[in-house]
Design an enzyme around this catalytic site. Structure first.
Site, PDB file in Angstrom:
ATOM      1  N   GLU A   7       0.851  -1.199   0.000  1.00  0.00           N
ATOM      2  CA  GLU A   7       0.000   0.000   0.000  1.00  0.00           C
ATOM      3  C   GLU A   7       0.879   1.239   0.000  1.00  0.00           C
ATOM      4  O   GLU A   7       2.087   1.137   0.235  1.00  0.00           O
ATOM      5  CB  GLU A   7      -0.893   0.022   1.253  1.00  0.00           C
ATOM      6  CG  GLU A   7      -2.071  -0.924   1.193  1.00  0.00           C
ATOM      7  CD  GLU A   7      -2.924  -0.858   2.461  1.00  0.00           C
ATOM      8  OE1 GLU A   7      -2.502  -0.216   3.444  1.00  0.00           O
ATOM      9  OE2 GLU A   7      -4.011  -1.463   2.449  1.00  0.00           O
TER      10      GLU A   7
ATOM     11  N   HIS B  92     -10.174   9.327   3.782  1.00  0.00           N
ATOM     12  CA  HIS B  92      -9.929   8.368   2.703  1.00  0.00           C
ATOM     13  C   HIS B  92     -10.465   9.027   1.435  1.00  0.00           C
ATOM     14  O   HIS B  92     -11.584   9.536   1.429  1.00  0.00           O
ATOM     15  CB  HIS B  92     -10.634   7.039   2.971  1.00  0.00           C
ATOM     16  CG  HIS B  92     -10.140   5.956   2.066  1.00  0.00           C
ATOM     17  ND1 HIS B  92     -10.459   5.911   0.731  1.00  0.00           N
ATOM     18  CD2 HIS B  92      -9.316   4.908   2.287  1.00  0.00           C
ATOM     19  CE1 HIS B  92      -9.855   4.870   0.178  1.00  0.00           C
ATOM     20  NE2 HIS B  92      -9.160   4.243   1.097  1.00  0.00           N
TER      21      HIS B  92
ATOM     22  N   ARG C 103      -2.635   9.656   0.456  1.00  0.00           N
ATOM     23  CA  ARG C 103      -4.089   9.822   0.616  1.00  0.00           C
ATOM     24  C   ARG C 103      -4.503  11.275   0.829  1.00  0.00           C
ATOM     25  O   ARG C 103      -5.523  11.726   0.297  1.00  0.00           O
ATOM     26  CB  ARG C 103      -4.575   9.012   1.816  1.00  0.00           C
ATOM     27  CG  ARG C 103      -4.690   7.552   1.531  1.00  0.00           C
ATOM     28  CD  ARG C 103      -5.168   6.815   2.763  1.00  0.00           C
ATOM     29  NE  ARG C 103      -5.216   5.383   2.462  1.00  0.00           N
ATOM     30  CZ  ARG C 103      -5.562   4.460   3.341  1.00  0.00           C
ATOM     31  NH1 ARG C 103      -5.905   4.794   4.561  1.00  0.00           N
ATOM     32  NH2 ARG C 103      -5.590   3.189   2.992  1.00  0.00           N
TER      33      ARG C 103
ATOM     34  N   HIS D 138     -11.870   8.956   7.831  1.00  0.00           N
ATOM     35  CA  HIS D 138     -11.565   7.524   7.935  1.00  0.00           C
ATOM     36  C   HIS D 138     -10.946   7.166   9.286  1.00  0.00           C
ATOM     37  O   HIS D 138     -11.244   6.125   9.845  1.00  0.00           O
ATOM     38  CB  HIS D 138     -10.581   7.198   6.800  1.00  0.00           C
ATOM     39  CG  HIS D 138     -10.336   5.742   6.608  1.00  0.00           C
ATOM     40  ND1 HIS D 138     -11.358   4.820   6.558  1.00  0.00           N
ATOM     41  CD2 HIS D 138      -9.186   5.039   6.440  1.00  0.00           C
ATOM     42  CE1 HIS D 138     -10.854   3.616   6.361  1.00  0.00           C
ATOM     43  NE2 HIS D 138      -9.536   3.721   6.301  1.00  0.00           N
TER      44      HIS D 138
ATOM     45  N   ARG E 154      -1.275   8.768   9.157  1.00  0.00           N
ATOM     46  CA  ARG E 154      -1.155   7.320   9.407  1.00  0.00           C
ATOM     47  C   ARG E 154      -0.825   6.577   8.118  1.00  0.00           C
ATOM     48  O   ARG E 154      -1.445   6.821   7.081  1.00  0.00           O
ATOM     49  CB  ARG E 154      -2.482   6.817   9.962  1.00  0.00           C
ATOM     50  CG  ARG E 154      -2.517   5.333  10.231  1.00  0.00           C
ATOM     51  CD  ARG E 154      -3.935   4.905  10.542  1.00  0.00           C
ATOM     52  NE  ARG E 154      -4.788   5.043   9.389  1.00  0.00           N
ATOM     53  CZ  ARG E 154      -5.392   4.024   8.775  1.00  0.00           C
ATOM     54  NH1 ARG E 154      -5.214   2.792   9.205  1.00  0.00           N
ATOM     55  NH2 ARG E 154      -6.174   4.222   7.738  1.00  0.00           N
TER      56      ARG E 154
HETATM   57  C1  LIG Z   1     -13.927   0.871   6.531  1.00  0.00           C
HETATM   58  C2  LIG Z   1     -12.649   0.818   7.302  1.00  0.00           C
HETATM   59  C3  LIG Z   1     -11.548   0.160   6.786  1.00  0.00           C
HETATM   60  C4  LIG Z   1     -10.352   0.107   7.497  1.00  0.00           C
HETATM   61  N1  LIG Z   1      -9.302  -0.613   6.996  1.00  0.00           N
HETATM   62  C5  LIG Z   1      -8.169  -0.754   7.743  1.00  0.00           C
HETATM   63  C6  LIG Z   1      -7.122  -1.614   7.306  1.00  0.00           C
HETATM   64  O1  LIG Z   1      -7.207  -2.257   6.271  1.00  0.00           O
HETATM   65  N2  LIG Z   1      -6.011  -1.706   8.089  1.00  0.00           N
HETATM   66  C7  LIG Z   1      -5.867  -1.024   9.257  1.00  0.00           C
HETATM   67  O2  LIG Z   1      -4.831  -1.140   9.911  1.00  0.00           O
HETATM   68  N3  LIG Z   1      -6.873  -0.217   9.692  1.00  0.00           N
HETATM   69  C8  LIG Z   1      -8.016  -0.082   8.982  1.00  0.00           C
HETATM   70  N4  LIG Z   1      -9.025   0.707   9.445  1.00  0.00           N
HETATM   71  C9  LIG Z   1      -8.879   1.359  10.756  1.00  0.00           C
HETATM   72  C10 LIG Z   1      -9.024   0.303  11.869  1.00  0.00           C
HETATM   73  O3  LIG Z   1     -10.068  -0.563  11.544  1.00  0.00           O
HETATM   74  C11 LIG Z   1      -9.320   0.955  13.207  1.00  0.00           C
HETATM   75  O4  LIG Z   1      -8.419   1.990  13.444  1.00  0.00           O
HETATM   76  C12 LIG Z   1      -9.184  -0.061  14.343  1.00  0.00           C
HETATM   77  O5  LIG Z   1      -9.944  -1.203  14.059  1.00  0.00           O
HETATM   78  C13 LIG Z   1      -9.631   0.547  15.665  1.00  0.00           C
HETATM   79  O6  LIG Z   1      -9.642  -0.465  16.628  1.00  0.00           O
HETATM   80  P1  LIG Z   1     -10.010  -0.125  18.133  1.00  0.00           P
HETATM   81  O7  LIG Z   1      -9.937  -1.425  18.873  1.00  0.00           O
HETATM   82  O8  LIG Z   1      -9.189   0.986  18.621  1.00  0.00           O
HETATM   83  O9  LIG Z   1     -11.527   0.399  18.083  1.00  0.00           O
HETATM   84  P2  LIG Z   1     -12.830  -0.233  17.447  1.00  0.00           P
HETATM   85  O10 LIG Z   1     -12.560  -1.439  16.658  1.00  0.00           O
HETATM   86  O11 LIG Z   1     -13.563   0.857  16.775  1.00  0.00           O
HETATM   87  O12 LIG Z   1     -13.681  -0.659  18.722  1.00  0.00           O
HETATM   88  C14 LIG Z   1     -14.248   0.328  19.570  1.00  0.00           C
HETATM   89  C15 LIG Z   1     -14.987  -0.375  20.693  1.00  0.00           C
HETATM   90  O13 LIG Z   1     -15.283   0.566  21.699  1.00  0.00           O
HETATM   91  C16 LIG Z   1     -16.634   0.399  22.132  1.00  0.00           C
HETATM   92  N5  LIG Z   1     -17.100   1.672  22.684  1.00  0.00           N
HETATM   93  C17 LIG Z   1     -17.108   2.903  22.106  1.00  0.00           C
HETATM   94  N6  LIG Z   1     -17.641   3.805  22.954  1.00  0.00           N
HETATM   95  C18 LIG Z   1     -17.945   3.129  24.088  1.00  0.00           C
HETATM   96  C19 LIG Z   1     -18.553   3.506  25.319  1.00  0.00           C
HETATM   97  N7  LIG Z   1     -18.950   4.754  25.583  1.00  0.00           N
HETATM   98  N8  LIG Z   1     -18.740   2.543  26.259  1.00  0.00           N
HETATM   99  C20 LIG Z   1     -18.366   1.252  26.023  1.00  0.00           C
HETATM  100  N9  LIG Z   1     -17.796   0.849  24.881  1.00  0.00           N
HETATM  101  C21 LIG Z   1     -17.599   1.781  23.930  1.00  0.00           C
HETATM  102  C22 LIG Z   1     -17.363  -0.042  20.882  1.00  0.00           C
HETATM  103  O14 LIG Z   1     -18.588  -0.659  21.224  1.00  0.00           O
HETATM  104  C23 LIG Z   1     -16.321  -1.004  20.291  1.00  0.00           C
HETATM  105  O15 LIG Z   1     -16.450  -2.249  20.920  1.00  0.00           O
HETATM  106  C24 LIG Z   1     -10.237   0.758   8.753  1.00  0.00           C
HETATM  107  C25 LIG Z   1     -11.342   1.430   9.277  1.00  0.00           C
HETATM  108  C26 LIG Z   1     -12.541   1.452   8.579  1.00  0.00           C
HETATM  109  C27 LIG Z   1     -13.714   2.161   9.176  1.00  0.00           C
END
Ligand SMILES: Cc1cc2nc3c(=O)[nH]c(=O)nc-3n(C[C@H](O)[C@H](O)[C@H](O)COP(=O)(O)OP(=O)(O)OC[C@H]3O[C@@H](n4cnc5c(N)ncnc54)[C@H](O)[C@@H]3O)c2cc1C
Length: 565
Positions: free
Chosen positions: A137, A258, A304, A363, A398
């Site tokens: 990428e 994005h 990007r 994004h 990022r």
């Molecule tokens: C369409 C898309 C494609 C992507 N593609 C990529 C990729 O190919 N590679 C890559 O590295 N990254 C990618 N990303 C980014 C990546 O997916 C995210 O940055 C990463 O998954 C975030 O993980 P996280 O565990 O921090 O949060 P998340 O996976 O968003 O989880 C957040 C959690 O917090 C909980 N939560 C939120 N608020 C509260 C609250 N008040 N009380 C209790 N629980 C709460 C939610 O319920 C959820 O369980 C992509 C993102 C998107 C949207």
């Protein structure tokens, strides 16, 4: 460089119509808010060391940003790769704001983290000879993107981590439970949480959690903006709770867009990966003119932020709401991109014959709760990990596929640190004495209208391009809105989410106003170049006297130095 902004964020606690002392209390060693890649990796690592962990999620366990990740997870596992090269690429993309120690630590641990995921049962795509299949990428000089089921990497990580955590004897889950406010003991240590607990069918009830350690793993805040790839849960709750409790928020002005999201009235905002542009799809305007070759030597494969800005400007110049992605020079696009072809066909577009309308969308939130290598914040008892945290890994921009890596690697480090730091005698938090003292006004507030107004404002004035006048106007509006939300906002999950979104938006605007330069994902039309004065992190925190907007200097890499080159 500090300046004080006087209006303090309001707390939703004022609207709780109950005495905290009457609420049910759940106890655990470590409370993890969030069930995405970061939260579950943290929970597993801490529970493996003997801690009793409780994981909260706003909705279903697997309703996360993580499950939507398509491209993959970056790790230096290829024969021509090394953690040093991965580190150098990440530093280069971070535009001078990445922290070398953090980048080195995360990229070095990448291969071990991938092995750990495989041991947990994650299936990665392989070549016919059995070696791991690696994609490439933007920004990555070698192929290092591991993926599952083509573009279903996030779903597979979520499945594997979900299965491992659910099978763990020391991890419990509270789904459909929204954290509302962090609570502290008499020494100021974070050790409690007020939450709203309840399934999708029943009205949520207030409950308390008490824990030795509380971890925010709440993901990003894409929902602050009208156009986003993020699911509905991404309302920045963790950032708002942390801010109100006194945590430092860092680099909030860096919001990554994005460039190519499918833009059709009524269609889901489907992300069209840069792989399509790599395969020869061209960006064109309404007249069919290709415009990227005039913008950057890499044309459609420019970074990007460059592509997003070029699309945005073309939209303004042409008065159009979008541009187009033209697949006419891609050989058999429907077979190469079946999911996109299916979606486009539903809306009457044949990929090989008609260009697809696209525009940029928010994004990823690069900034967040300032946290160190162990995930510790400036608040005792409170850790932050994943997209809601700001470790300095991503700098000002990022690199693709580095965020899933961060979630796993940092999650494991944070889990280990939690387990090491947990005391033997549980602490009690100080129950605040004044509760339910503000009744909610009878006036009607439409949360839908409020949310729509906020998203439009952020999209228009705090989006791909910003300037002082637009930001100052946005700040004024956000303050006005927060003023009456304090009186009118109901104490419901939706009401608190709107308050959170307005508060986090206000902090994004303050940070964007403060940074008088353009760097990475932050572009100011009134300060279009980077400034040496701004080679530092921005920070926002609440003090008794107001919101302090300032800067923190950190261990930055030397400009232009790239270890792996
Ligand atoms: C369409 C898309 C494609 C992507 N593609 C990529 C990729 O190919 N590679 C890559 O590295 N990254 C990618 N990303 C980014 C990546 O997916 C995210 O940055 C990463 O998954 C975030 O993980 P996280 O565990 O921090 O949060 P998340 O996976 O968003 O989880 C957040 C959690 O917090 C909980 N939560 C939120 N608020 C509260 C609250 N008040 N009380 C209790 N629980 C709460 C939610 O319920 C959820 O369980 C992509 C993102 C998107 C949207």
């Amino acid at each position: 460089m500090d300046f004080i902004h006087s209006t303090l964020p309001k707390t939703p606690l004022n609207h709780l119509q109950a005495d905290l002392r009457s609420l049910p209390v759940y106890r655990c060693d470590a409370l993890v808010l969030g069930s995405g890649v970061a939260g579950l990796s943290t929970a597993l690592a801490a529970a493996d060391q003997g801690s009793h962990v409780m994981v909260l999620s706003k909705g279903r366990l697997d309703d996360t940003n993580t499950r939507h990740a398509q491209g993959g997870i970056a790790s230096a596992v290829g024969p021509t790769d090394s953690p040093e090269l991965h580190s150098a690429d990440s530093l280069a993309v971070g535009c001078g704001l990445s922290e070398t120690a953090v980048v080195d630590a995360f990229t070095s641990d990448g291969p071990a983290a991938v092995e750990w995921l495989q041991e947990l049962g994650m299936r990665l795509d392989c070549e016919p000879d059995g070696s791991l299949s690696l994609g490439k990428e933007g920004g990555h000089r070698v192929a290092r993107i591991l993926h599952s089921g083509g573009t279903a990497t996030g779903l597979e990580i979520q499945r594997a981590l979900g299965a491992a955590t659910q099978a763990h004897p020391r991890i419990d889950f509270c789904q459909y439970t929204s954290g509302i406010e962090l609570l502290k003991d008499s020494e100021g240590r974070v050790c409690g949480l007020l939450a709203l607990m309840g399934g999708s069918s029943s009205a949520p009830k207030p409950v308390l959690f008490e824990a030795d350690a509380i971890v925010a793993a709440t993901g990003g805040g894409g929902q602050l903006f009208r156009e986003t790839t993020n699911p509905e849960l991404a309302t920045g709750d963790g950032l708002a709770m942390a801010l109100r409790a006194g945590a430092d928020l860092q680099d909030l002005e860096f919001v990554q867009f994005h460039p190519t999201i499918l833009y059709l009235a009524g269609a889901a905002r489907f992300l069209i990966s840069e792989v399509t542009r790599g395969a020869g799809a061209h960006l064109v305007d309404r007249e069919g003119n290709r415009f990227m070759p005039d913008e950057h030597p890499d044309a459609e494969l420019a970074p990007r932020d460059v592509v997003s800005r070029a699309i945005f400007r073309r939209m303004i110049e042409s008065g159009d709401t979008h541009v187009y992605l033209d697949f006419s020079e891609v050989n058999d696009p429907a077979s190469r991109f079946p999911a996109l072809a299916r979606m486009a066909r539903e809306f009457g577009i044949r990929l090989a014959h008609e260009p697809v309308p696209v525009r940029p969308a928010v994004h990823y939130m690069i900034g967040g709760i300032r946290s160190n290598l162990e995930g510790r914040t400036n608040l005792d008892g409170f850790w932050a990990v994943g997209e809601c945290a700001s470790t300095g890994f991503h700098g000002a921009n990022r690199m693709g596929s580095n965020s899933l890596l961060e979630g796993v690697v940092h999650g494991r480090m944070v889990g280990q640190d939690l387990a090491n730091s947990l005391g033997t005698s549980p602490r009690r938090f100080l129950t605040p004495s004044l509760l339910g003292n503000t009744s909610v006004s009878g006036a009607q507030l439409s949360l839908t209208d409020m949310t729509y107004s906020l998203k439009s404002l952020m999209w228009r004035q705090v989006g791909v391009e910003r300037n002082a006048a637009g930001l100052a106007d946005a700040l004024h509006r956000l303050e006005t809105w927060e003023g009456y939300l304090d009186r009118l906002c109901p104490f419901t999950r939706e009401g608190v989410e709107v308050l959170n979104m307005v508060q986090v938006s206000r902090m994004v605007v303050l940070a964007a106003l403060a940074r008088e330069e353009s760097r990475g994902a932050h572009f100011r039309t009134d300060f279009p170049s980077p400034s040496a004065d701004w080679r530092c992190h921005s920070s926002v925190r609440v003090d008794p006297g107001g919101i302090v907007v300032g800067t923190t200097s950190v261990a930055l890499p030397a400009e232009g130095v790239s270890k792996g080159s």
